[in-house]
Design a protein around this motif. Sequence first.
Motif, PDB file in Angstrom:
ATOM      1  N   ILE A   1       0.862  -1.181   0.000  1.00 18.47           N
ATOM      2  CA  ILE A   1       0.000   0.000   0.000  1.00 18.47           C
ATOM      3  C   ILE A   1       0.898   1.231   0.000  1.00 18.47           C
ATOM      4  O   ILE A   1       1.748   1.387   0.882  1.00 18.47           O
ATOM      5  CB  ILE A   1      -0.904   0.002   1.238  1.00 18.47           C
ATOM      6  N   VAL A   2       0.718   2.090  -0.984  1.00 15.34           N
ATOM      7  CA  VAL A   2       1.568   3.285  -1.094  1.00 15.34           C
ATOM      8  C   VAL A   2       0.760   4.577  -0.982  1.00 15.34           C
ATOM      9  O   VAL A   2       1.323   5.664  -1.046  1.00 15.34           O
ATOM     10  CB  VAL A   2       2.375   3.272  -2.406  1.00 15.34           C
ATOM     11  N   GLY A   3      -0.541   4.453  -0.831  1.00 18.79           N
ATOM     12  CA  GLY A   3      -1.384   5.620  -0.643  1.00 18.79           C
ATOM     13  C   GLY A   3      -2.593   5.257   0.192  1.00 18.79           C
ATOM     14  O   GLY A   3      -3.154   4.172   0.033  1.00 18.79           O
ATOM     15  N   MET A   4      -2.980   6.137   1.113  1.00 20.40           N
ATOM     16  CA  MET A   4      -4.149   5.900   1.949  1.00 20.40           C
ATOM     17  C   MET A   4      -4.896   7.207   2.143  1.00 20.40           C
ATOM     18  O   MET A   4      -4.292   8.265   2.336  1.00 20.40           O
ATOM     19  CB  MET A   4      -3.734   5.319   3.307  1.00 20.40           C
ATOM     20  N   GLY A   5      -6.217   7.152   2.071  1.00 22.09           N
ATOM     21  CA  GLY A   5      -7.042   8.322   2.334  1.00 22.09           C
ATOM     22  C   GLY A   5      -8.261   7.932   3.137  1.00 22.09           C
ATOM     23  O   GLY A   5      -8.767   6.823   3.000  1.00 22.09           O
TER      24      GLY A   5
ATOM     25  N   ALA B   1       7.083  -0.237  -4.814  1.00 23.22           N
ATOM     26  CA  ALA B   1       6.863   0.464  -3.549  1.00 23.22           C
ATOM     27  C   ALA B   1       8.145   1.076  -2.995  1.00 23.22           C
ATOM     28  O   ALA B   1       8.090   2.006  -2.180  1.00 23.22           O
ATOM     29  CB  ALA B   1       6.265  -0.500  -2.525  1.00 23.22           C
ATOM     30  N   ARG B   2       9.299   0.567  -3.409  1.00 22.10           N
ATOM     31  CA  ARG B   2      10.569   1.115  -2.910  1.00 22.10           C
ATOM     32  C   ARG B   2      10.750   2.581  -3.304  1.00 22.10           C
ATOM     33  O   ARG B   2      11.557   3.297  -2.705  1.00 22.10           O
ATOM     34  CB  ARG B   2      11.740   0.288  -3.436  1.00 22.10           C
ATOM     35  N   ASN B   3       9.998   3.027  -4.301  1.00 21.99           N
ATOM     36  CA  ASN B   3      10.091   4.410  -4.759  1.00 21.99           C
ATOM     37  C   ASN B   3       9.184   5.357  -3.982  1.00 21.99           C
ATOM     38  O   ASN B   3       9.137   6.549  -4.283  1.00 21.99           O
ATOM     39  CB  ASN B   3       9.743   4.489  -6.250  1.00 21.99           C
ATOM     40  N   PHE B   4       8.459   4.812  -2.992  1.00 17.83           N
ATOM     41  CA  PHE B   4       7.509   5.617  -2.234  1.00 17.83           C
ATOM     42  C   PHE B   4       8.006   5.806  -0.803  1.00 17.83           C
ATOM     43  O   PHE B   4       8.783   5.015  -0.280  1.00 17.83           O
ATOM     44  CB  PHE B   4       6.130   4.959  -2.247  1.00 17.83           C
ATOM     45  N   ALA B   5       7.496   6.863  -0.169  1.00 21.70           N
ATOM     46  CA  ALA B   5       8.034   7.290   1.125  1.00 21.70           C
ATOM     47  C   ALA B   5       7.689   6.342   2.274  1.00 21.70           C
ATOM     48  O   ALA B   5       8.540   6.050   3.104  1.00 21.70           O
ATOM     49  CB  ALA B   5       7.536   8.694   1.448  1.00 21.70           C
ATOM     50  N   ALA B   6       6.464   5.869   2.336  1.00 21.02           N
ATOM     51  CA  ALA B   6       6.034   5.095   3.511  1.00 21.02           C
ATOM     52  C   ALA B   6       5.187   3.898   3.100  1.00 21.02           C
ATOM     53  O   ALA B   6       4.001   3.807   3.431  1.00 21.02           O
ATOM     54  CB  ALA B   6       5.259   5.988   4.469  1.00 21.02           C
ATOM     55  N   PRO B   7       5.774   2.940   2.359  1.00 18.12           N
ATOM     56  CA  PRO B   7       4.983   1.787   1.924  1.00 18.12           C
ATOM     57  C   PRO B   7       4.625   0.875   3.095  1.00 18.12           C
ATOM     58  O   PRO B   7       5.385   0.747   4.060  1.00 18.12           O
ATOM     59  CB  PRO B   7       5.921   1.078   0.945  1.00 18.12           C
TER      60      PRO B   7
ATOM     61  N   ARG C   1      -2.492   3.835   9.708  1.00 11.89           N
ATOM     62  CA  ARG C   1      -2.116   5.006  10.502  1.00 11.89           C
ATOM     63  C   ARG C   1      -1.192   4.599  11.658  1.00 11.89           C
ATOM     64  O   ARG C   1      -0.222   5.297  11.980  1.00 11.89           O
ATOM     65  CB  ARG C   1      -3.358   5.717  11.029  1.00 11.89           C
ATOM     66  N   GLN C   2      -1.481   3.494  12.303  1.00 13.27           N
ATOM     67  CA  GLN C   2      -0.631   3.038  13.403  1.00 13.27           C
ATOM     68  C   GLN C   2       0.756   2.635  12.891  1.00 13.27           C
ATOM     69  O   GLN C   2       1.778   2.959  13.507  1.00 13.27           O
ATOM     70  CB  GLN C   2      -1.295   1.867  14.139  1.00 13.27           C
ATOM     71  N   LEU C   3       0.815   1.954  11.755  1.00 14.56           N
ATOM     72  CA  LEU C   3       2.101   1.562  11.184  1.00 14.56           C
ATOM     73  C   LEU C   3       2.928   2.774  10.774  1.00 14.56           C
ATOM     74  O   LEU C   3       4.161   2.787  10.892  1.00 14.56           O
ATOM     75  CB  LEU C   3       1.883   0.652   9.976  1.00 14.56           C
ATOM     76  N   ARG C   4       2.259   3.813  10.308  1.00 17.16           N
ATOM     77  CA  ARG C   4       2.956   5.026   9.875  1.00 17.16           C
ATOM     78  C   ARG C   4       3.255   5.986  11.022  1.00 17.16           C
ATOM     79  O   ARG C   4       3.983   6.961  10.856  1.00 17.16           O
ATOM     80  CB  ARG C   4       2.100   5.764   8.838  1.00 17.16           C
TER      81      ARG C   4
ATOM     82  N   LYS D   1       5.194   1.812  21.849  1.00 11.97           N
ATOM     83  CA  LYS D   1       6.067   1.257  20.821  1.00 11.97           C
ATOM     84  C   LYS D   1       5.301   1.166  19.505  1.00 11.97           C
ATOM     85  O   LYS D   1       4.294   0.482  19.410  1.00 11.97           O
ATOM     86  CB  LYS D   1       6.575  -0.129  21.232  1.00 11.97           C
ATOM     87  N   ARG D   2       5.773   1.864  18.500  1.00 14.75           N
ATOM     88  CA  ARG D   2       5.119   1.843  17.192  1.00 14.75           C
ATOM     89  C   ARG D   2       5.171   0.445  16.585  1.00 14.75           C
ATOM     90  O   ARG D   2       6.224  -0.176  16.527  1.00 14.75           O
ATOM     91  CB  ARG D   2       5.812   2.840  16.268  1.00 14.75           C
ATOM     92  N   PRO D   3       4.035  -0.085  16.120  1.00 13.07           N
ATOM     93  CA  PRO D   3       4.025  -1.442  15.580  1.00 13.07           C
ATOM     94  C   PRO D   3       4.760  -1.551  14.257  1.00 13.07           C
ATOM     95  O   PRO D   3       4.799  -0.611  13.468  1.00 13.07           O
ATOM     96  CB  PRO D   3       2.533  -1.725  15.401  1.00 13.07           C
ATOM     97  N   GLN D   4       5.326  -2.729  14.032  1.00 10.83           N
ATOM     98  CA  GLN D   4       5.939  -3.043  12.747  1.00 10.83           C
ATOM     99  C   GLN D   4       5.085  -4.020  11.942  1.00 10.83           C
ATOM    100  O   GLN D   4       5.209  -4.101  10.727  1.00 10.83           O
ATOM    101  CB  GLN D   4       7.333  -3.635  12.962  1.00 10.83           C
TER     102      GLN D   4
END
Length: 407
Positions: free
Chosen positions: A13-17, A233-239, A368-371, A381-384
């Motif tokens: 996932i490379v975009g979320m709204g 996805a490697r080209n995106f900021a927060a995949p 949102r939690q992952l980001r 602790k932020r989840p991975q």
Amino acid sequence: MSPSPATGPVAAIVGMGDAYASRDNRKDPMRLAVEAARAALKDAGIGRQQVDAVFTGRSPWADKRSQWSNIFISHMQMPVTINSELTMHGAGLTASLGMAAQMIAAGKAEYVLCLQSDATELFVDAVAMGAEADADPQFEIPYGPTIPSLYAQAACRYMHEFGVTEEDFAQVAIANQAWGVKHPHAAKARFGEIDAEKVLASPYVSSPLRRWMCSTWGGGTGGALVVTSAGNARNFAAPVYLLGYGSASTHEYLGDRMNMRRARFDTLGPLPNITHTATAEAARQAFAQAGIGRDDIDMAQISVNFAHMGPILLEDLGFAEKGKGARLYREGRTGIDGDLPLDTNGGWLSFGQPGISCNMDSYVEAIRQLRGTALGAAPSKRPQTVLVQGSGGMLAAGAVAILGNRT
């Protein structure tokens, strides 16, 4: 195919709204979907003309037009190679991520948009519609069931088989509300935190389910995800990578499940029963594909529309033995300081069920939690890794996705 441990993740996932509505800020499902889709495309940094395929769940309860996914792409003036509604009840939306991964793996799409919206209580009589949609017209509807009365049958059987009590169910409501009070869009946030006395003093909706043990409809929501290949996805900021996926359907009406004597899945327990769900098979598939264990999951977002479903689903997901799921709530393991933070937006019980979009709400919260961009509370602790589980119908279908910040 979906991702496997041999090849690594196929999709990300490379975009979320997301989008929200309330009684004071009414928006219909199409407006919510458009707002969420535009936000997701902007988040990904792509244009709508780059989307190859669109998947939605079934048509919103507040907009029952058939071929709703086609209506959406028409409204957006966004021709695609394929669009479809996945109608495993609510679980179909959770399954859409798996379908997107398969399209990408087959080389049939570069970008897939998965979306859903609804605003049931703002536009229709949800109580009147509910049982009509999910009860057998010949053998159940003549008796006038409601959705709570159908789910209460499973609750009664669960209590009978495993010695679970109303006090156990109260712990689920308490835990979810503790998260919900911290989320700006949670339908029950205004009531504050609760205790067992308050839950057990609330009136029965359908015995043994009391008011605080039942979700509310709650406003309107929309969510959209842009999915592409893991390599891209490697080209995106927060995949956010799809590590594993699974799904299963077992029946349509609750009476059908009660009469089931054979199934291809040995994950459903001795048949007949109504204390195991299709989520057990979906979880088996998802963990096998991800190549990880339950101890590797940092957080979960699951579909607890009634309090007894929390323990049942935790058991089906493999986090507890059958009949022991309530212990996770009692021991505080699902809370902000627990080892398995659960339903961190308040879940369906406290965030609410705007309608068919509730499974997308779980995805939005997970991402949102992952980001690290949660709108409400977040664990220290932020989840991975986050597991997202979606159910549909009267225990009819289940889908599980395991998401991660890293491959």
